[in-house]
Design a protein around this motif. Structure first.
Motif, PDB file in Angstrom:
ATOM      1  N   GLU A 203     -13.938  10.416 -46.755  1.00 43.89           N
ATOM      2  CA  GLU A 203     -15.372  10.511 -46.624  1.00 43.89           C
ATOM      3  C   GLU A 203     -15.624  11.520 -45.783  1.00 43.89           C
ATOM      4  N   GLY A 204     -15.012  11.714 -44.712  1.00 42.70           N
ATOM      5  CA  GLY A 204     -15.430  12.618 -43.548  1.00 42.70           C
ATOM      6  C   GLY A 204     -15.009  14.217 -44.132  1.00 42.70           C
ATOM      7  N   GLY A 205     -14.582  14.288 -45.307  1.00 46.91           N
ATOM      8  CA  GLY A 205     -14.491  15.749 -45.904  1.00 46.91           C
ATOM      9  C   GLY A 205     -13.100  16.231 -45.826  1.00 46.91           C
ATOM     10  N   LEU A 206     -12.082  15.610 -45.706  1.00 51.22           N
ATOM     11  CA  LEU A 206     -10.674  15.893 -45.605  1.00 51.22           C
ATOM     12  C   LEU A 206     -10.247  15.853 -47.209  1.00 51.22           C
ATOM     13  N   THR A 207      -9.461  16.765 -47.537  1.00 52.77           N
ATOM     14  CA  THR A 207      -8.873  16.409 -48.982  1.00 52.77           C
ATOM     15  C   THR A 207      -7.828  15.165 -49.068  1.00 52.77           C
ATOM     16  N   PRO A 208      -7.646  14.607 -50.133  1.00 50.47           N
ATOM     17  CA  PRO A 208      -6.752  13.324 -50.232  1.00 50.47           C
ATOM     18  C   PRO A 208      -5.368  13.732 -49.641  1.00 50.47           C
ATOM     19  N   GLU A 209      -4.886  14.861 -49.879  1.00 46.71           N
ATOM     20  CA  GLU A 209      -3.508  15.167 -49.613  1.00 46.71           C
ATOM     21  C   GLU A 209      -3.501  15.574 -47.914  1.00 46.71           C
ATOM     22  N   GLN A 210      -4.492  16.110 -47.419  1.00 43.46           N
ATOM     23  CA  GLN A 210      -4.610  15.868 -45.825  1.00 43.46           C
ATOM     24  C   GLN A 210      -4.756  14.727 -45.225  1.00 43.46           C
ATOM     25  N   ALA A 211      -5.616  13.876 -45.798  1.00 44.15           N
ATOM     26  CA  ALA A 211      -5.768  12.652 -45.140  1.00 44.15           C
ATOM     27  C   ALA A 211      -4.607  11.612 -45.295  1.00 44.15           C
ATOM     28  N   ARG A 212      -3.861  11.762 -46.389  1.00 41.62           N
ATOM     29  CA  ARG A 212      -2.759  11.106 -46.610  1.00 41.62           C
ATOM     30  C   ARG A 212      -1.679  11.703 -45.704  1.00 41.62           C
ATOM     31  N   GLU A 213      -1.228  12.895 -45.410  1.00 44.01           N
ATOM     32  CA  GLU A 213      -0.521  13.401 -44.761  1.00 44.01           C
ATOM     33  C   GLU A 213      -0.631  13.241 -43.125  1.00 44.01           C
ATOM     34  N   LEU A 214      -1.821  13.331 -42.692  1.00 46.62           N
ATOM     35  CA  LEU A 214      -2.173  12.828 -41.474  1.00 46.62           C
ATOM     36  C   LEU A 214      -1.985  11.650 -40.966  1.00 46.62           C
ATOM     37  N   THR A 215      -2.403  10.673 -41.880  1.00 44.60           N
ATOM     38  CA  THR A 215      -2.250   9.124 -41.753  1.00 44.60           C
ATOM     39  C   THR A 215      -0.711   8.769 -41.653  1.00 44.60           C
ATOM     40  N   VAL A 216       0.151   9.221 -42.577  1.00 42.55           N
ATOM     41  CA  VAL A 216       1.371   8.905 -42.756  1.00 42.55           C
ATOM     42  C   VAL A 216       2.196   9.151 -41.244  1.00 42.55           C
ATOM     43  N   GLN A 217       1.889  10.623 -40.826  1.00 47.41           N
ATOM     44  CA  GLN A 217       2.597  11.093 -39.701  1.00 47.41           C
ATOM     45  C   GLN A 217       2.137  10.504 -38.577  1.00 47.41           C
ATOM     46  N   THR A 218       0.891  10.214 -38.399  1.00 49.23           N
ATOM     47  CA  THR A 218       0.100   9.476 -37.158  1.00 49.23           C
ATOM     48  C   THR A 218       0.757   7.925 -37.157  1.00 49.23           C
ATOM     49  N   VAL A 219       1.155   7.184 -38.291  1.00 46.75           N
ATOM     50  CA  VAL A 219       1.689   5.850 -37.986  1.00 46.75           C
ATOM     51  C   VAL A 219       2.986   6.221 -37.938  1.00 46.75           C
ATOM     52  N   LEU A 220       3.954   7.044 -38.525  1.00 43.44           N
ATOM     53  CA  LEU A 220       5.399   7.316 -38.107  1.00 43.44           C
ATOM     54  C   LEU A 220       5.553   7.675 -36.729  1.00 43.44           C
ATOM     55  N   GLY A 221       4.620   8.546 -36.253  1.00 41.18           N
ATOM     56  CA  GLY A 221       4.740   9.141 -34.853  1.00 41.18           C
ATOM     57  C   GLY A 221       4.626   7.809 -33.820  1.00 41.18           C
ATOM     58  N   ALA A 222       3.372   7.154 -34.037  1.00 47.28           N
ATOM     59  CA  ALA A 222       3.277   5.899 -33.292  1.00 47.28           C
ATOM     60  C   ALA A 222       4.334   4.920 -33.212  1.00 47.28           C
ATOM     61  N   ALA A 223       5.163   4.643 -34.266  1.00 48.90           N
ATOM     62  CA  ALA A 223       6.328   3.834 -34.301  1.00 48.90           C
ATOM     63  C   ALA A 223       7.498   4.387 -33.671  1.00 48.90           C
ATOM     64  N   VAL A 224       7.647   5.681 -33.852  1.00 46.98           N
ATOM     65  CA  VAL A 224       8.840   6.289 -33.141  1.00 46.98           C
ATOM     66  C   VAL A 224       8.687   6.424 -31.559  1.00 46.98           C
ATOM     67  N   MET A 225       7.047   6.703 -31.408  1.00 49.48           N
ATOM     68  CA  MET A 225       7.007   7.059 -29.891  1.00 49.48           C
ATOM     69  C   MET A 225       7.328   5.551 -29.189  1.00 49.48           C
ATOM     70  N   MET A 226       6.778   4.486 -29.594  1.00 49.84           N
ATOM     71  CA  MET A 226       7.154   3.286 -29.299  1.00 49.84           C
ATOM     72  C   MET A 226       8.785   2.870 -29.046  1.00 49.84           C
ATOM     73  N   LYS A 227       9.365   3.312 -30.090  1.00 47.78           N
ATOM     74  CA  LYS A 227      10.810   3.006 -30.146  1.00 47.78           C
ATOM     75  C   LYS A 227      11.733   3.811 -29.411  1.00 47.78           C
ATOM     76  N   GLU A 228      11.257   5.199 -29.204  1.00 47.38           N
ATOM     77  CA  GLU A 228      12.180   5.868 -28.317  1.00 47.38           C
ATOM     78  C   GLU A 228      11.657   5.559 -26.950  1.00 47.38           C
TER      79      GLU A 228
END
Length: 286
Positions: A203-228
């Protein structure tokens, strides 16, 4: 490891050959907990499915009454991985053939230890487990409860099996429903949130691929950050929330709309529904 002195003898028999059984088998072989020739996968209806599993993993497969009886009798560990509706008939048939010392592991949601032993007609050693779907990529979270009859060596066997597909927590059986609300169904909560984040990005103008990749990496990074780091989520959240900043503005919207209360309510309702389904399974199989 589950290797027996006779390496040609099956050690683990999966009574059911669906996706969760396949995920566990993949982990067992990858982590060298058991060799392919020590694993049997049974499926009563789909020869095509068994052929795929045999070719993909090198395991032993079988169906039909004669082969099923043979492999169940030979195994030291029997993993119940069939659909709940098929469990009653299977366990009642298995009971008279059960050998002293054979370990029963259940991955069937809602099927209690008491119900399993009641259907078997014997107080067999039983491990009740609740894996989640991330086990299919070796990143699962599994809760395990043991019956009083389970020997220490058998407990270690079960732990080694499920550690091959992720992390494990041993809990009292009466806590299995709340565990279901946290880890059993938990991946769906995050997928739901990720859906919304991706949609907002588009909705904010990102492509579906960009929105997906940024979301996936953000969630993954947050989980790894908390674990490590081992830090509490509250601290990590505060570390990236500047006063009057954009993150605070976003969090205020979530708080105003009851985010924390909604998540807690969802977890508790999931646990409640898990109990309801467990009772329904018990009644249907009685």
């Amino acid at each position: 490891m589950l290797n027996e002195s006779n390496a040609s003898r099956p050690a683990i028999c999966f009574y059911g050959a669906g996706s969760m059984a396949e995920a566990i088998v993949r982990g067992l072989i990858h982590k060298q907990v058991a060799a392919p020739e020590q694993i049997v996968m049974l499926n009563r209806s789909s020869a095509e499915r068994l052929a795929y599993l045999e070719e993909q993993y090198g395991v032993v497969t079988g169906n039909g009454e004669e082969k099923t009886a043979k492999y169940l009798n030979e195994a030291s560990v029997i993993v119940l991985a069939m659909k709940p509706k098929d469990a009653g008939e299977a366990l009642k048939a298995l009971g008279p053939k059960w050998r002293d010392g054979q370990l029963i592991i259940s991955v069937i949601a809602g099927l209690s230890i008491a119900t399993i032993q009641g259907l078997l007609g014997v107080n067999a050693p039983v491990a009740r487990t609740m894996p989640n779907t991330s086990s299919s990529i070796g990143q699962g979270a599994t809760g395990i409860s043991f019956s009083a009859e389970t020997a220490e060596e058998q407990r270690r066997q079960v732990l080694s099996m499920f550690e091959a597909v992720g992390t494990v927590q041993v809990i009292p059986e009466e806590r299995m429903d709340i565990l279901t609300g946290i880890s059993g169904s938990g991946p769906a909560y995050f997928y739901y949130m990720m859906e919304a984040m991706i949609a907002a990005g588009i909705e904010g103008g990102l492509t579906p691929e960009q929105a997906r990749e940024l979301t996936v990496q953000t969630v993954l990074g947050a989980a790894v950050m908390m674990k490590e780091t081992g830090e509490a989520p509250e601290k990590l959240r505060k570390d990236i929330t500047s006063p009057n900043g954009s993150t605070q503005a976003a969090l205020e919207v979530l708080a105003d709309r009851g985010f924390e209360a909604a998540v807690k309510a969802a977890v508790h309702r999931c646990a409640e529904r898990s109990r309801e389904m467990g009772e329904a399974v018990k009644e249907a199989l009685s």
